[in-house]
Motif scaffolding. Structure first.
Motif, PDB file in Angstrom:
ATOM      1  N   VAL A  18       0.456  -0.910   0.024  1.00  0.00           N
ATOM      2  CA  VAL A  18      -0.875  -0.390   0.105  1.00  0.00           C
ATOM      3  C   VAL A  18       1.369   0.886   0.390  1.00  0.00           C
ATOM      4  N   PRO A  19       0.528   2.211  -0.919  1.00  0.00           N
ATOM      5  CA  PRO A  19       1.458   3.516  -1.170  1.00  0.00           C
ATOM      6  C   PRO A  19       1.488   4.121   0.582  1.00  0.00           C
ATOM      7  N   ALA A  20       2.009   4.907   0.448  1.00  0.00           N
ATOM      8  CA  ALA A  20       2.317   5.719   1.767  1.00  0.00           C
ATOM      9  C   ALA A  20       1.200   6.371   2.209  1.00  0.00           C
ATOM     10  N   ASP A  21       0.867   7.334   0.218  1.00  0.00           N
ATOM     11  CA  ASP A  21      -0.544   8.228   0.580  1.00  0.00           C
ATOM     12  C   ASP A  21      -1.813   7.484   1.196  1.00  0.00           C
ATOM     13  N   ASN A  22      -1.708   6.451   0.397  1.00  0.00           N
ATOM     14  CA  ASN A  22      -2.923   5.485   0.168  1.00  0.00           C
ATOM     15  C   ASN A  22      -3.250   4.856   1.563  1.00  0.00           C
ATOM     16  N   VAL A  23      -2.164   5.084   2.944  1.00  0.00           N
ATOM     17  CA  VAL A  23      -2.469   5.143   4.185  1.00  0.00           C
ATOM     18  C   VAL A  23      -3.175   6.114   5.052  1.00  0.00           C
ATOM     19  N   LEU A  24      -4.333   5.003   5.993  1.00  0.00           N
ATOM     20  CA  LEU A  24      -5.743   6.128   6.448  1.00  0.00           C
ATOM     21  C   LEU A  24      -4.817   6.222   7.806  1.00  0.00           C
ATOM     22  N   GLY A  25      -4.986   7.141   8.920  1.00  0.00           N
ATOM     23  CA  GLY A  25      -4.508   7.711   9.328  1.00  0.00           C
ATOM     24  C   GLY A  25      -2.728   8.614   9.813  1.00  0.00           C
ATOM     25  N   PRO A  26      -2.111   8.182  10.847  1.00  0.00           N
ATOM     26  CA  PRO A  26      -0.563   9.071  10.848  1.00  0.00           C
ATOM     27  C   PRO A  26      -0.489   7.780  10.824  1.00  0.00           C
ATOM     28  N   PRO A  27       1.203   8.124  10.169  1.00  0.00           N
ATOM     29  CA  PRO A  27       2.559   7.640  10.592  1.00  0.00           C
ATOM     30  C   PRO A  27       2.390   6.545  11.093  1.00  0.00           C
TER      31      PRO A  27
END
Length: 191
Positions: A18-27
């Motif tokens: 899952v690309p970082a731009d598509n991850v929900l919520g904070p890192p």
């Protein structure tokens, strides 16, 4: 056993990126997002428990008024009068619990977790207790899916099956007790 209309299936992800731009919520916040969803879910399950409990109470009260034993309505017996009065009070308490938890969450209060756990545990236990009592009040009619001769169905057996799963959804009620105790006694307590 219950919730026959619900479709439940496994979802399996193998070698998924899952690309970082598509991850929900904070890192590195995936757990927080998941736990937040559980809090919301517990409030919803608490509300569902209240709905089941209210429906069971309504059916029980109707039957107490219409079922006659020993020449009088079953509801003339003081035991059932007091029991239903107590259950009506408990329903209002359970309703207040889930509404308080929802209000805290709506206000952005991240500490709504214990209230959500209380609402879920109390409301779902009450649903099971009330459906069981409503079946008892209905006698064999409450235990049957449908009376063959008359076609009568009060759906209590279905409600009983559905009420049980509410004690398990969004974390079993025993887990809810742990969440509440952890909040009361402290997070650093182990054992």
């Amino acid at each position: 056993m219950g919730h026959r209309g619900q479709l439940t299936a496994d979802i399996v992800f193998t070698d998924v990126h899952v690309p970082a731009d598509n991850v929900l919520g904070p890192p590195d916040g995936g757990l927080g997002v998941a736990l937040s969803a559980l809090v919301r879910g517990r409030i919803g399950i608490g509300a569902a428990g209240v709905g089941v409990a209210q429906a069971a109470l309504d059916l029980a009260v109707h039957r107490l008024r219409t079922r006659h034993v020993f020449g009088a309505p079953l509801g003339a017996m003081q035991h059932w009068q007091f029991q239903m009065a107590q259950r009506a009070t408990e329903i209002e308490c359970a309703r207040s619990l889930y509404q308080k938890a929802a209000l805290l969450l709506d206000r952005g209060d991240r500490s709504a977790e214990p209230e959500a756990a209380m609402a879920k545990a109390y409301g779902t236990r009450l649903a099971n207790d009330l459906v069981r009592e409503a079946i008892q009040i209905h006698g064999a009619v409450g235990f049957a899916r449908r009376v063959a001769e008359s076609g009568e169905s009060v759906r209590l057996e279905e409600m009983y099956r559905d009420a049980k799963i509410l004690e398990i959804f969004e974390g079993a009620n025993e887990l809810q007790q742990w969440i509440i105790a952890r909040q009361l006694i402290g997070r650093d307590v182990t054992g």
